[in-house]
Design a protein around this motif. Structure first.
Motif, PDB file in Angstrom:
ATOM      1  N   THR A  48      14.665  19.788  51.108  1.00 56.94           N
ATOM      2  CA  THR A  48      15.265  21.060  51.550  1.00 56.94           C
ATOM      3  C   THR A  48      14.235  22.185  51.425  1.00 56.94           C
ATOM      4  OG1 THR A  48      16.047  22.092  49.495  1.00 56.94           O
ATOM      5  CG2 THR A  48      17.392  20.289  50.364  1.00 56.94           C
ATOM      6  N   TRP A  49      14.541  23.292  52.113  1.00 58.72           N
ATOM      7  CA  TRP A  49      13.677  24.475  52.028  1.00 58.72           C
ATOM      8  C   TRP A  49      13.713  25.095  50.634  1.00 58.72           C
ATOM      9  CZ3 TRP A  49      10.124  25.064  55.422  1.00 58.72           C
ATOM     10  CH2 TRP A  49      10.320  24.652  56.740  1.00 58.72           C
ATOM     11  N   ALA A  50      14.752  24.786  49.865  1.00 55.31           N
ATOM     12  CA  ALA A  50      14.920  25.440  48.565  1.00 55.31           C
ATOM     13  C   ALA A  50      14.201  24.716  47.431  1.00 55.31           C
ATOM     14  CB  ALA A  50      16.411  25.536  48.240  1.00 55.31           C
ATOM     15  N   CYS A 122      19.736  23.184  47.042  1.00 60.14           N
ATOM     16  CA  CYS A 122      20.616  23.893  47.972  1.00 60.14           C
ATOM     17  C   CYS A 122      21.500  22.887  48.700  1.00 60.14           C
ATOM     18  CB  CYS A 122      19.794  24.682  48.989  1.00 60.14           C
ATOM     19  SG  CYS A 122      20.828  25.681  50.065  1.00 60.14           S
ATOM     20  N   ARG A 124      24.086  24.094  50.721  1.00 55.68           N
ATOM     21  CA  ARG A 124      24.897  24.953  51.593  1.00 55.68           C
ATOM     22  C   ARG A 124      25.248  24.263  52.925  1.00 55.68           C
ATOM     23  NH1 ARG A 124      25.334  29.966  49.975  1.00 55.68           N
ATOM     24  NH2 ARG A 124      23.401  29.901  48.794  1.00 55.68           N
ATOM     25  N   CYS A 125      24.297  23.513  53.469  1.00 55.98           N
ATOM     26  CA  CYS A 125      24.553  22.833  54.750  1.00 55.98           C
ATOM     27  C   CYS A 125      24.749  21.335  54.481  1.00 55.98           C
ATOM     28  CB  CYS A 125      23.363  22.995  55.695  1.00 55.98           C
ATOM     29  SG  CYS A 125      22.820  24.693  55.895  1.00 55.98           S
ATOM     30  N   CYS A 128      20.341  19.639  55.561  1.00 54.41           N
ATOM     31  CA  CYS A 128      19.359  20.730  55.592  1.00 54.41           C
ATOM     32  C   CYS A 128      18.540  20.677  56.890  1.00 54.41           C
ATOM     33  CB  CYS A 128      18.425  20.619  54.385  1.00 54.41           C
ATOM     34  SG  CYS A 128      17.275  22.017  54.261  1.00 54.41           S
ATOM     35  N   ALA A 129      18.170  21.866  57.375  1.00 56.06           N
ATOM     36  CA  ALA A 129      17.358  21.950  58.598  1.00 56.06           C
ATOM     37  C   ALA A 129      15.912  21.504  58.349  1.00 56.06           C
ATOM     38  CB  ALA A 129      17.368  23.380  59.117  1.00 56.06           C
ATOM     39  N   CYS A 135      15.250  27.516  57.799  1.00 57.56           N
ATOM     40  CA  CYS A 135      16.508  27.558  57.043  1.00 57.56           C
ATOM     41  C   CYS A 135      17.550  28.344  57.838  1.00 57.56           C
ATOM     42  CB  CYS A 135      16.248  28.225  55.694  1.00 57.56           C
ATOM     43  SG  CYS A 135      17.744  28.517  54.748  1.00 57.56           S
ATOM     44  N   ARG A 136      18.791  27.841  57.848  1.00 58.95           N
ATOM     45  CA  ARG A 136      19.861  28.499  58.615  1.00 58.95           C
ATOM     46  C   ARG A 136      20.384  29.753  57.920  1.00 58.95           C
ATOM     47  NH1 ARG A 136      21.471  23.038  58.326  1.00 58.95           N
ATOM     48  NH2 ARG A 136      20.907  21.912  60.232  1.00 58.95           N
ATOM     49  N   PHE A 137      20.175  29.853  56.604  1.00 60.83           N
ATOM     50  CA  PHE A 137      20.673  30.999  55.846  1.00 60.83           C
ATOM     51  C   PHE A 137      19.564  31.581  54.974  1.00 60.83           C
ATOM     52  CE2 PHE A 137      24.234  28.118  56.609  1.00 60.83           C
ATOM     53  CZ  PHE A 137      25.144  28.968  57.219  1.00 60.83           C
ATOM     54  N   LEU A 141      18.618  31.845  50.661  1.00 54.63           N
ATOM     55  CA  LEU A 141      17.673  30.785  50.272  1.00 54.63           C
ATOM     56  C   LEU A 141      16.938  31.180  48.999  1.00 54.63           C
ATOM     57  CD1 LEU A 141      16.116  28.167  50.909  1.00 54.63           C
ATOM     58  CD2 LEU A 141      14.607  29.506  52.372  1.00 54.63           C
TER      59      LEU A 141
HETATM   60  S1  SF4 Z   1      20.777  26.946  53.515  1.00 56.17           S
HETATM   61 FE1  SF4 Z   1      20.904  25.027  54.683  1.00 56.17          FE
HETATM   62  S2  SF4 Z   1      18.973  24.993  55.860  1.00 56.17           S
HETATM   63 FE2  SF4 Z   1      18.679  26.490  54.195  1.00 56.17          FE
HETATM   64  S3  SF4 Z   1      17.756  25.321  52.499  1.00 56.17           S
HETATM   65 FE3  SF4 Z   1      19.976  25.294  52.188  1.00 56.17          FE
HETATM   66  S4  SF4 Z   1      20.678  23.383  53.104  1.00 56.17           S
HETATM   67 FE4  SF4 Z   1      18.612  23.835  53.943  1.00 56.17          FE
END
Ligand code: SF4
Length: 179
Positions: A48-50, A122, A124-125, A128-129, A135-137, A141
């Motif tokens: 993930t981006w996080a 993370c 959230r999705c 993950c993108a 990141c979508r959010f 993040l």
């Molecule tokens: S908000 Fe979604 S896209 Fe961004 S790091 Fe978290 S899981 Fe990935």
């Protein structure tokens, strides 16, 4: 101006169990923590981006925090029936994440440039993108404190906060770097 009394009240109002002022000099980003991430026992490394490596190198973390003077640590503590009480563990983690997001939104009104470091990866999705798309959010993040390279119990102790709150308790910690 950072008013700890007001911030403490805010942390309590947002459902946290404990909080404390965060002294930037206690933030030591350590390679051995990254080594533990890379061992990937949580399965989040490079997912993930996080999380590392996408969330930034230790050097980038050190550079980022140089822009801040003070912050606040927040904790959510859960009392489990015993050390196998997964339900309380998950419930406490979910409450912590929800309250962390809500307080983040509130603090951003006064400190739009604040830096947050949360707890866990993370989720959230559903997927993950990372790494195909941004990141979508991005506003939500942030790395976890561990993912950033910090030893959370050391940071808590150095700032006068307990990490172990007693027998069969579980404690989740996050922080906001404000000004
Ligand atoms: S908000 Fe979604 S896209 Fe961004 S790091 Fe978290 S899981 Fe990935």
């Amino acid at each position: 101006m950072l008013d700890m009394e007001k911030l403490g009240k805010l942390a309590a109002d947002f459902g946290f169990t404990a909080w404390g002022e965060l002294d930037m000099s206690t933030l030591e980003f350590k390679p051995e923590v990254r080594d533990m991430c890379e061992a990937n026992t949580c399965g989040q490394w490079n997912r993930t981006w996080a999380c590392p490596p996408a969330c930034g190198t230790l050097e980038e973390m050190r550079e980022k925090v140089k822009g801040y003077h003070r912050g606040i640590l927040v904790q959510t503590v859960g009392q489990m029936e015993d050390s196998f009480d997964i339900e309380t563990m998950m419930e406490t983690a979910a409450n912590h994440k929800k309250n962390f997001d809500a307080l983040w939104d509130e603090l951003r009104k006064e400190w739009p440039g604040l830096m947050a470091m949360g707890t866990g990866g993370c989720s959230r999705c559903a997927k993950c993108a990372y790494p195909d798309a941004p990141c979508r959010f991005p506003d939500k993040l942030c790395p976890s404190m561990e993912g950033a390279g910090l030893v959370v119990n050391e940071v808590c102790t150095a700032n006068g906060l307990k990490y172990n709150h007693g027998k069969d308790t579980i404690c989740y910690t996050g922080c906001y770097l404000l000004d």
